[in-house]
Design an enzyme around this catalytic site. Structure first.
Site, short mmCIF file in Angstrom:
data_model
loop_
_atom_site.label_atom_id
_atom_site.label_comp_id
_atom_site.label_asym_id
_atom_site.label_seq_id
_atom_site.Cartn_x
_atom_site.Cartn_y
_atom_site.Cartn_z
N MET A 30 -48.23 -42.41 -13.37
CA MET A 30 -48.58 -41.07 -12.89
C MET A 30 -48.39 -40.99 -11.37
O MET A 30 -48.91 -40.09 -10.72
CB MET A 30 -50.02 -40.73 -13.28
N LEU A 33 -48.07 -44.64 -6.25
CA LEU A 33 -47.85 -46.04 -6.62
C LEU A 33 -48.45 -47.00 -5.61
O LEU A 33 -48.45 -46.74 -4.41
CB LEU A 33 -46.35 -46.28 -6.77
N GLY A 36 -50.19 -52.60 -7.72
CA GLY A 36 -50.32 -52.80 -9.17
C GLY A 36 -49.08 -52.29 -9.89
O GLY A 36 -48.51 -52.97 -10.76
N HIS A 37 -48.63 -51.09 -9.51
CA HIS A 37 -47.41 -50.55 -10.13
C HIS A 37 -46.19 -51.41 -9.76
O HIS A 37 -45.31 -51.64 -10.59
CB HIS A 37 -47.16 -49.12 -9.66
N GLN A 61 -53.70 -35.34 -20.60
CA GLN A 61 -54.70 -36.41 -20.66
C GLN A 61 -55.89 -36.18 -19.73
O GLN A 61 -56.72 -37.07 -19.57
CB GLN A 61 -54.05 -37.77 -20.42
N GLY A 149 -50.14 -51.66 -17.49
CA GLY A 149 -51.13 -52.52 -16.85
C GLY A 149 -52.29 -52.81 -17.78
O GLY A 149 -52.73 -51.94 -18.54
N GLN A 155 -56.21 -48.09 -23.17
CA GLN A 155 -54.92 -47.38 -23.23
C GLN A 155 -53.83 -48.29 -23.78
O GLN A 155 -53.07 -47.91 -24.67
CB GLN A 155 -54.55 -46.91 -21.82
N SER A 188 -55.20 -45.76 -8.26
CA SER A 188 -54.96 -44.56 -7.43
C SER A 188 -56.28 -43.86 -7.13
O SER A 188 -56.42 -43.20 -6.10
CB SER A 188 -54.02 -43.61 -8.15
N ARG A 189 -57.25 -44.00 -8.03
CA ARG A 189 -58.53 -43.30 -7.83
C ARG A 189 -59.40 -43.99 -6.78
O ARG A 189 -60.39 -43.41 -6.36
CB ARG A 189 -59.27 -43.15 -9.16
O1 PAF Z 1 -51.60 -45.30 -16.99
C1 PAF Z 1 -51.07 -44.25 -16.62
O2 PAF Z 1 -50.69 -44.09 -15.46
C2 PAF Z 1 -50.91 -43.11 -17.59
O3 PAF Z 1 -51.97 -43.01 -18.46
C3 PAF Z 1 -49.57 -43.16 -18.38
C4 PAF Z 1 -49.49 -44.40 -19.26
C5 PAF Z 1 -48.41 -43.16 -17.41
C6 PAF Z 1 -49.45 -41.94 -19.30
O4 PAF Z 1 -49.51 -40.76 -18.57
#
Ligand code: PAF
Length: 293
Positions: A30, A33, A36-37, A61, A149, A155, A188-189
């Site tokens: 999302m 970045l 972690g990304h 979501q 991740g 998730q 990110s939060r």
């Molecule tokens: O983990 C995330 O950033 C989101 O939930 C994802 C998997 C990209 C789906 O929008």
């Protein structure tokens, strides 16, 4: 790196790669970045000749009272970072491209046994939104491997189950959580935290680590381990949503002995809702606890 915003162009690019028999690894994100990304993109290079990353803040979501509008959006920085990490394509669609008929009334993907527990109990509709967008993205990118991740453990589990149930031809790979030196999982939060909250935030990791050590040392008193976790978070100024031990593979309540478990927690620190988890092998006989705190 090419930035692609339309489904048509993405499909054309993927078609050319497939014709050339090039493997594809995919990192859905999302945006906003961080390291972690970056580690997910690093893992993607180990799994595919071509690497696609998507940046899409998925409205489906987010609940009505959640932070969809405020969620940090930094497309220029994201694009620079991905270019530096050697991604081949950044897929950056607009909401209308992904949801041309709007976000209500269309097909959704739901894993009923898993979407209502843990975070799902506090974020109704969240995991349906995640599973739906991930299945759409997987159908568009058609990767051989997709990397997620482990920080979002529930998730990751829901995505594994969706992919298996829907027979999608993709391998799902979980990548370890990247942490700051003090243990706080990168997210990110975290940018919602002020200096005082940031100083307290690693207590989430410490509470999980204490639970992990108890479990690894053979302590099977799950109810007390969970109670202690909730109390530690409250004492650090969090408002805990849950602190629970679950079976690592299925997220069922833990039982048995010498089994792989995961300790998961979600807690609010002012505006930020932080989640984290630690996996371990529980050495003792686990005593069943009543779910929910
Ligand atoms: O983990 C995330 O950033 C989101 O939930 C994802 C998997 C990209 C789906 O929008």
């Amino acid at each position: 790196m090419r930035t692609i915003t339309t489904i048509a162009e993405l499909r054309e690019t993927v078609r050319e790669w497939r014709l050339a028999r090039e493997s594809i690894a995919f990192v859905p994100t999302m945006g906003n970045l961080h390291a972690g990304h970056a580690s997910l993109v690093g893992a993607a290079h180990l799994h595919g000749r071509r690497v696609v990353a998507s940046v899409f803040v998925n409205p489906l979501q987010f609940g009505p009272n959640e932070d969809f509008a405020a969620y940090p959006r930094t497309p220029d920085e994201d694009s620079q970072l991905l270019e530096g990490l050697g991604a081949d394509v950044l897929f950056l669609p607009k909401v209308e491209e992904m949801y041309p008929k709007g976000t209500t009334g269309s097909t959704i993907v739901d894993v009923p046994e898993l979407s209502g527990i843990l975070c799902g109990a506090f974020r109704p509709g969240h995991f349906q939104g995640v599973a739906t967008v991930v299945v759409k993205l997987l159908n568009l990118v058609q990767p051989d491997v997709a990397i997620f991740g482990e920080k979002d453990y529930q998730q990751l589990t829901i995505i594994r189950v969706s992919v298996e149930d829907l027979c999608l031809p993709v391998k799902i790979v979980g990548a370890p959580t990247v942490r700051a030196d003090d243990g706080l999982a990168l997210s990110s939060r975290n940018r919602y935290l002020d200096a005082d909250e940031r100083a307290r935030a690693p207590q989430l990791y410490r509470a999980l680590d204490r639970a992990r050590r108890r479990l690894e040392s053979g302590d099977g008193d799950v109810a007390d381990i969970e109670r202690e976790g909730v109390e530690a978070l409250k004492a650090a100024g969090f408002r805990p949503d849950y602190f629970e031990v679950r079976m690592a593979e299925t997220l069922a309540r833990p039982r048995g002995h010498n089994v792989d478990v995961v300790v998961l927690a979600a807690a609010r620190l002012s505006r930020a809702r932080l989640i984290d988890n630690l996996q371990c092998r529980a050495a003792g006989e686990l005593q069943e606890a009543v779910s929910g705190h």
